[in-house]
Design a protein around this motif. Structure first.
Motif, PDB file in Angstrom:
ATOM      1  N   ALA A 145       0.828  -1.207   0.000  1.00 10.54           N
ATOM      2  CA  ALA A 145       0.000   0.000   0.000  1.00 10.54           C
ATOM      3  C   ALA A 145       0.863   1.258   0.000  1.00 10.54           C
ATOM      4  O   ALA A 145       0.374   2.341  -0.291  1.00 10.54           O
ATOM      5  CB  ALA A 145      -0.942  -0.006   1.209  1.00 10.54           C
ATOM      6  N   ARG A 151      -0.382   0.491  -5.350  1.00  9.52           N
ATOM      7  CA  ARG A 151      -0.996   1.025  -4.120  1.00  9.52           C
ATOM      8  C   ARG A 151      -2.512   0.865  -4.179  1.00  9.52           C
ATOM      9  O   ARG A 151      -3.137   0.411  -3.218  1.00  9.52           O
ATOM     10  CB  ARG A 151      -0.640   2.503  -3.926  1.00  9.52           C
ATOM     11  N   VAL A 163      -4.816  -1.433  -1.622  1.00 11.02           N
ATOM     12  CA  VAL A 163      -5.812  -0.867  -0.713  1.00 11.02           C
ATOM     13  C   VAL A 163      -7.198  -1.441  -1.030  1.00 11.02           C
ATOM     14  O   VAL A 163      -7.968  -1.760  -0.119  1.00 11.02           O
ATOM     15  CB  VAL A 163      -5.804   0.677  -0.766  1.00 11.02           C
ATOM     16  N   ARG A 185      -2.800   6.089   6.270  1.00 12.00           N
ATOM     17  CA  ARG A 185      -1.785   6.581   5.325  1.00 12.00           C
ATOM     18  C   ARG A 185      -2.375   6.720   3.923  1.00 12.00           C
ATOM     19  O   ARG A 185      -2.098   7.685   3.216  1.00 12.00           O
ATOM     20  CB  ARG A 185      -0.578   5.638   5.299  1.00 12.00           C
ATOM     21  N   ALA A 186      -3.195   5.757   3.523  1.00 13.51           N
ATOM     22  CA  ALA A 186      -3.813   5.822   2.190  1.00 13.51           C
ATOM     23  C   ALA A 186      -4.748   7.021   2.081  1.00 13.51           C
ATOM     24  O   ALA A 186      -4.888   7.615   1.004  1.00 13.51           O
ATOM     25  CB  ALA A 186      -4.562   4.526   1.890  1.00 13.51           C
ATOM     26  N   ASP A 221      -2.811   9.848   0.754  1.00 18.30           N
ATOM     27  CA  ASP A 221      -2.078   9.613  -0.490  1.00 18.30           C
ATOM     28  C   ASP A 221      -2.225  10.810  -1.430  1.00 18.30           C
ATOM     29  O   ASP A 221      -3.235  11.522  -1.397  1.00 18.30           O
ATOM     30  CB  ASP A 221      -2.617   8.351  -1.183  1.00 18.30           C
ATOM     31  N   ILE A 229      -6.949   6.850  -4.549  1.00 16.81           N
ATOM     32  CA  ILE A 229      -6.513   6.051  -3.396  1.00 16.81           C
ATOM     33  C   ILE A 229      -7.107   6.623  -2.109  1.00 16.81           C
ATOM     34  O   ILE A 229      -7.548   5.873  -1.239  1.00 16.81           O
ATOM     35  CB  ILE A 229      -4.981   5.957  -3.346  1.00 16.81           C
ATOM     36  N   ARG A 230      -7.168   7.947  -2.000  1.00 15.99           N
ATOM     37  CA  ARG A 230      -7.789   8.551  -0.814  1.00 15.99           C
ATOM     38  C   ARG A 230      -9.257   8.123  -0.716  1.00 15.99           C
ATOM     39  O   ARG A 230      -9.749   7.782   0.361  1.00 15.99           O
ATOM     40  CB  ARG A 230      -7.698  10.082  -0.870  1.00 15.99           C
ATOM     41  N   ALA A 264      -9.543   4.542   0.309  1.00  7.91           N
ATOM     42  CA  ALA A 264      -9.192   4.398   1.726  1.00  7.91           C
ATOM     43  C   ALA A 264     -10.396   4.644   2.626  1.00  7.91           C
ATOM     44  O   ALA A 264     -10.479   4.081   3.718  1.00  7.91           O
ATOM     45  CB  ALA A 264      -8.064   5.356   2.095  1.00  7.91           C
TER      46      ALA A 264
END
Length: 183
Positions: A63, A71, A75, A92-93, A96, A101-102, A105
């Motif tokens: 990830a 990544r 995720v 953490r994601a 990103d 990715i956010r 997450a």
């Protein structure tokens, strides 16, 4: 040639060779890592891999990979296979650089971290990315997090908040009499 099975309809055969799949998740070759991460995601969708302890740990490491697609696949798969132990990976994601990715997450935060992630989900509802805001709202509604309805209501009532439309959508998805009354 040994990667061909990752891309065809026989992808579920990978579930029978988890040690090979695990070795590809740690391979120095980015193409192999990506193929393995995507395979794990597909297998997790079909519930072929449910709680194999080794694979979620390897995904948690991926990830943070330098490559976006790795990544993202990691995720996505952790959203299905992960658990509260992967809270830091989802946090953490959520920070990103990539909005996709956010947004992805948000599901892990809502599903596996729960109410302790409400602050992060609120921040994601103010994200510059509409995808990220929409995913955060959807996840708050689908997971019915305690405090989620109040959060969406507060956001909807703020005329200057960028996530107002997504908050309204989330309240509509909740469909409770209280949520509908706010709309």
């Amino acid at each position: 040639q040994d990667m061909r099975w990752l891309n065809d309809a026989r992808i579920l055969a990978a579930a029978e060779d988890l040690p090979l799949l695990e070795s590809w998740l740690t391979d120095p070759d980015a193409t192999r890592r990506l193929g393995a991460a995507r395979t794990v995601y597909r297998l997790s969708q079909e519930r072929w891999i449910v709680d194999d302890a080794g694979i979620p740990a390897l995904l948690a490491g991926l990830a943070g990979d330098a490559q976006y697609a790795i990544r993202l696949s990691s995720v996505l798969a952790l959203n299905r296979l992960g658990g509260p132990a992967h809270a830091e990976v989802f946090r953490r994601a959520a920070a990103d650089a990539d909005p996709r990715i956010r947004g992805v997450a948000a599901e892990g935060l809502a599903r596996h971290v729960g109410t302790s992630a409400l602050g992060l989900l609120e921040a994601l509802l103010a994200d510059e990315s509409q995808f990220c805001r929409a995913e955060s709202s959807r996840c708050l509604a689908e997971e019915s997090l305690e405090g989620g309805e109040d959060l969406l209501t507060r956001i909807l009532r703020r005329a200057d908040h960028p996530g107002r439309a997504e908050a309204a959508d989330g309240l509509g998805r909740l469909g409770t009499p209280e949520a509908v009354a706010v709309l």
